[in-house]
Design an enzyme around this catalytic site. Sequence first.
Site, PDB file in Angstrom:
ATOM      1  N   ARG A  63       0.892  -1.186  -0.099  1.00 18.83           N
ATOM      2  CA  ARG A  63       0.074  -0.086  -0.012  1.00 18.83           C
ATOM      3  C   ARG A  63       0.785   1.253  -0.095  1.00 18.83           C
ATOM      4  O   ARG A  63       0.624   2.334  -0.703  1.00 18.83           O
ATOM      5  CB  ARG A  63      -0.807   0.010   1.183  1.00 18.83           C
ATOM      6  N   ILE A  90      -8.196   4.690   0.666  1.00 16.70           N
ATOM      7  CA  ILE A  90      -7.742   5.744   1.721  1.00 16.70           C
ATOM      8  C   ILE A  90      -6.275   6.061   1.277  1.00 16.70           C
ATOM      9  O   ILE A  90      -5.386   5.128   0.828  1.00 16.70           O
ATOM     10  CB  ILE A  90      -7.486   4.954   3.104  1.00 16.70           C
ATOM     11  N   ASN A 105     -12.200  15.745   0.047  1.00 13.83           N
ATOM     12  CA  ASN A 105     -12.914  14.725  -0.119  1.00 13.83           C
ATOM     13  C   ASN A 105     -14.138  14.825  -0.177  1.00 13.83           C
ATOM     14  O   ASN A 105     -14.542  15.670   0.921  1.00 13.83           O
ATOM     15  CB  ASN A 105     -12.353  13.558   0.844  1.00 13.83           C
ATOM     16  N   HIS A 107     -17.856  13.147   1.113  1.00 18.20           N
ATOM     17  CA  HIS A 107     -18.250  11.821   2.005  1.00 18.20           C
ATOM     18  C   HIS A 107     -19.691  11.995   2.037  1.00 18.20           C
ATOM     19  O   HIS A 107     -20.083  13.021   2.465  1.00 18.20           O
ATOM     20  CB  HIS A 107     -17.479  11.882   3.172  1.00 18.20           C
ATOM     21  N   GLY A 141      -6.266  10.342   9.167  1.00 19.13           N
ATOM     22  CA  GLY A 141      -7.520   9.422   9.488  1.00 19.13           C
ATOM     23  C   GLY A 141      -8.320   9.116   8.404  1.00 19.13           C
ATOM     24  O   GLY A 141      -8.035   9.345   7.186  1.00 19.13           O
ATOM     25  N   ASP A 143     -11.703   9.715   6.999  1.00 14.18           N
ATOM     26  CA  ASP A 143     -12.915  10.768   7.247  1.00 14.18           C
ATOM     27  C   ASP A 143     -12.865  11.626   8.184  1.00 14.18           C
ATOM     28  O   ASP A 143     -13.868  12.055   8.796  1.00 14.18           O
ATOM     29  CB  ASP A 143     -14.122  10.081   6.826  1.00 14.18           C
TER      30      ASP A 143
HETATM   31  C1  GRF Z   1     -20.064   9.688  -3.634  1.00 14.50           C
HETATM   32  O1  GRF Z   1     -21.313   9.582  -2.824  1.00 14.50           O
HETATM   33  C2  GRF Z   1     -19.029  10.131  -2.660  1.00 14.50           C
HETATM   34  O2  GRF Z   1     -19.367  10.774  -1.614  1.00 14.50           O
HETATM   35  C3  GRF Z   1     -18.195   9.063  -2.270  1.00 14.50           C
HETATM   36  O3  GRF Z   1     -18.323   7.919  -3.193  1.00 14.50           O
HETATM   37  C4  GRF Z   1     -19.310   8.246  -4.036  1.00 14.50           C
HETATM   38  C5  GRF Z   1     -18.978   8.598  -5.569  1.00 14.50           C
HETATM   39  O4  GRF Z   1     -20.037   8.934  -6.492  1.00 14.50           O
HETATM   40  N1  GRF Z   1     -16.963   9.446  -1.867  1.00 14.50           N
HETATM   41  P1  GRF Z   1     -19.604   9.260  -7.899  1.00 14.50           P
HETATM   42  O5  GRF Z   1     -18.516   8.237  -8.361  1.00 14.50           O
HETATM   43  O6  GRF Z   1     -19.183  10.499  -7.785  1.00 14.50           O
HETATM   44  O7  GRF Z   1     -20.866   9.311  -8.662  1.00 14.50           O
END
Ligand code: GRF
Length: 212
Positions: A63, A90, A105, A107, A141, A143
């Site tokens: 990794r 990650i 990012n 999330h 970490g 998220d």
């Molecule tokens: C999204 O829901 C994002 O929050 C998460 O992965 C998903 C990716 O969706 N990290 P997409 O490939 O942009 O449709």
Amino acid sequence: MKLVALISGRGSNLRSLFEAIEAGRCRASVAAVIADKDAPGLSLAQERGVPTRVVKPKDYANRAAWDRALAEVCAEYAPELVVLAGFMRIVGEAMVERFAWRIVNVHPALLPSFPGVDGPAQAIAAGVRLAGCTVHLVDRGVDTGPILAQAAVPVLPGDDAASLHARIQVQEHHLLPAVVDAVARGTLTLGQRPAYAADAPFPPSALRAPAL
Ligand code: GRF
């Protein structure tokens, strides 16, 4: 502002970035799109003539080696911001150190609740009535980095993880380009303690009416 986007899947967040840039709502340019697999979303870059790269973990001994390679490939494009736009891995120390406080990012949960995989499914299982998405800076970490912006949506009767995720994604597609634009305009200063300018036109949080 030059950015590199990292994706793993269909790239709907990447599409929202491209569309916001093309509409003049996001003052950024995408220097390259990098994936950890042959992601369908790479076609969004290819059809716009944006360079794409694939850096697969299986091509590296471990990794850390993959993470170093990813950082090298990103650095080739000298991005001012690295955007994890649906990147399902990650990132490690090499990435986080090289692009310290310059990786964002998106999330699909209201952090710090429900980090990791399946944010919407975790929200359904917990029985929360509000869910949403978070744009945050990436630290070491999972998220856990400083929160830049959030948008909330209701959890409706009959929702499952898929229907809730779809509602959340509508908000992701507003929020991520808006945050990138705020960074590009200098109304959001990044760092360990990110700060919006007092006159920032973009609200750092949003409660949006869902399209029912
Ligand atoms: C999204 O829901 C994002 O929050 C998460 O992965 C998903 C990716 O969706 N990290 P997409 O490939 O942009 O449709």
